[in-house]
Design a protein around this motif. Structure first.
Motif, PDB file in Angstrom:
ATOM      1  N   ARG A   1       0.816  -1.209   0.000  1.00  0.00           N
ATOM      2  CA  ARG A   1       0.000   0.000   0.000  1.00  0.00           C
ATOM      3  C   ARG A   1       0.859   1.272   0.000  1.00  0.00           C
ATOM      4  N   ASP A   2       1.404   1.665   1.136  1.00  0.00           N
ATOM      5  CA  ASP A   2       2.039   2.991   1.183  1.00  0.00           C
ATOM      6  C   ASP A   2       3.293   3.088   0.327  1.00  0.00           C
TER       7      ASP A   2
ATOM      8  N   LYS B   1       0.573   9.594  12.754  1.00  0.00           N
ATOM      9  CA  LYS B   1       0.752   9.477  11.307  1.00  0.00           C
ATOM     10  C   LYS B   1       1.540  10.684  10.810  1.00  0.00           C
TER      11      LYS B   1
ATOM     12  N   HIS C   1       3.818   5.875  12.359  1.00  0.00           N
ATOM     13  CA  HIS C   1       3.936   5.758  10.905  1.00  0.00           C
ATOM     14  C   HIS C   1       4.725   6.959  10.399  1.00  0.00           C
TER      15      HIS C   1
ATOM     16  N   HIS D   1       7.787   8.369   7.134  1.00  0.00           N
ATOM     17  CA  HIS D   1       8.380   8.156   5.805  1.00  0.00           C
ATOM     18  C   HIS D   1       9.850   8.545   5.856  1.00  0.00           C
TER      19      HIS D   1
ATOM     20  N   GLN E   1       8.581   4.106   3.259  1.00  0.00           N
ATOM     21  CA  GLN E   1       8.975   3.866   4.650  1.00  0.00           C
ATOM     22  C   GLN E   1      10.450   3.433   4.724  1.00  0.00           C
TER      23      GLN E   1
HETATM   24 CO    CO Z   1       2.109   7.300   4.738  1.00  0.00          CO
END
Ligand code: CO
Length: 459
Positions: A12-13, A174, A203, A205, A239
């Protein structure tokens, strides 16, 4: 030994951040059973932009994708990202649609729903959280992390308390822009752990390069779980790498339950897929780098590249510096919304217009107008009163929850669609993206007809 839960985001991400969510199901189908055996806490595999992308670009039924993943992933929890009252779209839907969407997400295989609102206006996630719990799934309430003069540790801890009182099973910080710094993460997670009883996840990045360091400090502060991506699809706007974090965290004396040999198999599997996307231009080397501008401008990397693209289109790259100075001013005028979809686009476009027209708010976008009316929810801070007067005139902004003004539409839409929708899931796809879903239904019928005529001619 304390366990740190690892959520794998490659489906997904990472897919969304690095290759604009263009990974087709058939590319990763074969590795799903292996992924199920890696020891992940969960696989983030649905929601966010995957739904839109399946219908729009991949000619895939997103619901069928989910069912097929579930078929292969029998043990590991499947996780999705949901934009509260916006579901997977860009506007607010009435409550009946939100409830149906959650029900069918769970019915088709989702175990954990991470639910957020772009403004952290939790009235906009209440219905989705309540329905998730009712369906027996795990509701994770998310707090969008942002930096502004009005956002501070106390406020975030207060938000955590509110989420817990709503009955969520866990809380997630997030950090969509990768701007949460290590020490801040430590202080924030520690404060949350001292205040709430539910597990706290983080979460982030790799965009600015802070990601891996931030995760380590968060784990030291007692963070219960982090999101990582298998190494060939990690770093940059995605990530930090699963294997790297697993290595470091275990060395610190924590347990992760991940199996290194299985991780290697997964990584080897995705290597040629990455190569394919590099060859086709679907993966731009630019997104894999470290982009520290986001730290100076306090705006997400994706937003910066959008601004540049807009200015290039207008042949106005010489105005970039001015737009970058105008952006925080617009954000302040709007009461410091976190710069996440759809707020990041709204603020960026309005700042560009303000600079290019030479007069601030001479033209106001439809979206900003709706925002000022209160259609997106409550702004985190004070909206500039002059701006409200200028744009709305005598019209009063809404103070209640916008969805309360929306009539139920599910049953009505189902009736209208008649034969075109083969299931309630089809109705939901249509409500989310009407034009694209219609086109998809038509193509699906044509494909089916082709298969039938082929079979008959063979007989
Ligand atoms: Co994200």
């Amino acid at each position: 030994m304390k366990k740190v839960n690892i959520t794998e985001t490659v489906l997904r991400d990472a897919n969304q951040s690095l290759i604009a969510t263009r990974l087709p199901f058939e590319d990763f189908e074969e590795i799903l059973e292996t992924m199920d055996n890696a020891g992940y806490y969960s696989l983030e595999c649905w929601g966010g932009a995957t739904f839109d992308s399946c219908l729009r670009y991949l000619s895939e039924d997103p619901w069928e994708r989910l069912r097929k993943i579930r078929e292969k992933v029998k043990n590991t929890k499947l996780q999705m990202l949901l934009r509260g009252q916006n579901l997977l779209g860009y506007k607010h839907y009435p409550d009946d649609v939100v409830r149906k969407f959650v029900q069918h997400s769970v019915k088709n295989g989702i175990d954990i729903i991470r639910i957020f609102d772009a403004l952290n206006d939790f009235r906009n996630i209440e219905v989705a959280v309540e329905e998730t719990l009712k369906c027996g799934a795990h509701a994770q309430g998310a707090i969008c992390y942002t930096i502004s003069p009005i956002h501070n540790l106390e406020k975030y801890v207060e938000m955590g308390k509110t989420l817990e009182s709503m009955g969520v099973n866990s809380i997630c910080i997030k950090d969509m822009a990768g701007i949460l710094a290590p020490q801040e993460a430590y202080d924030l997670i520690k404060a949350l752990k001292e205040t709430v009883k539910v597990p706290v996840f983080l979460h982030t990045h790799s965009t600015t390069g802070l990601g891996p360091i931030t995760y380590i400090k968060a784990v030291e502060a007692g963070c219960d779980g982090i999101d990582t991506s298998i190494s060939v699809f990690s770093g940059g706007t995605a990530q930090p790498a699963t294997e790297t974090l697993n290595y470091a965290i275990k060395e610190m004396g924590y347990q992760t339950d991940l199996k290194e040999d299985v991780l290697k198999k997964i990584n080897d599997f995705f290597r040629p897929i990455k190569e394919k996307f590099i060859q086709s231009g679907g993966l731009d080397a630019y997104v894999l780098g470290t982009e520290t501008d986001a730290l100076n401008y306090q705006i997400p990397g994706g937003m910066l590249s959008n601004l540049i693209a807009q200015l290039k289109q207008q042949n106005a790259m010489d105005k970039l510096e001015e737009v970058l100075l105008e952006t925080p001013k617009v954000r302040k005028d709007l009461g410091y919304p976190p710069l996440v979809t759809p707020m990041s686009q709204m603020v960026g476009v309005q700042a560009t217009i303000n600079v290019l027209t030479g007069e601030r708010y001479k033209n106001v976008t439809k979206e900003v107008k709706a925002y000022l009316k209160g259609e997106y929810g409550r702004a985190p801070g004070e909206i500039d009163s002059e701006l409200i007067k200028k744009v709305l005139g005598d019209e009063e902004p809404i103070t209640g929850r916008f969805a309360d003004t929306l009539e139920p539409i599910f049953e009505k839409t189902k009736e209208e669609l008649g034969d075109m929708a083969k299931s309630d899931e089809d109705v939901l796809s249509y409500i989310a993206f009407p034009q694209i879903a219609k086109k998809f239904f038509k193509e699906r019928e044509e494909k089916k007809a082709k298969i039938v005529s082929y079979t008959i001619s063979r007989v």
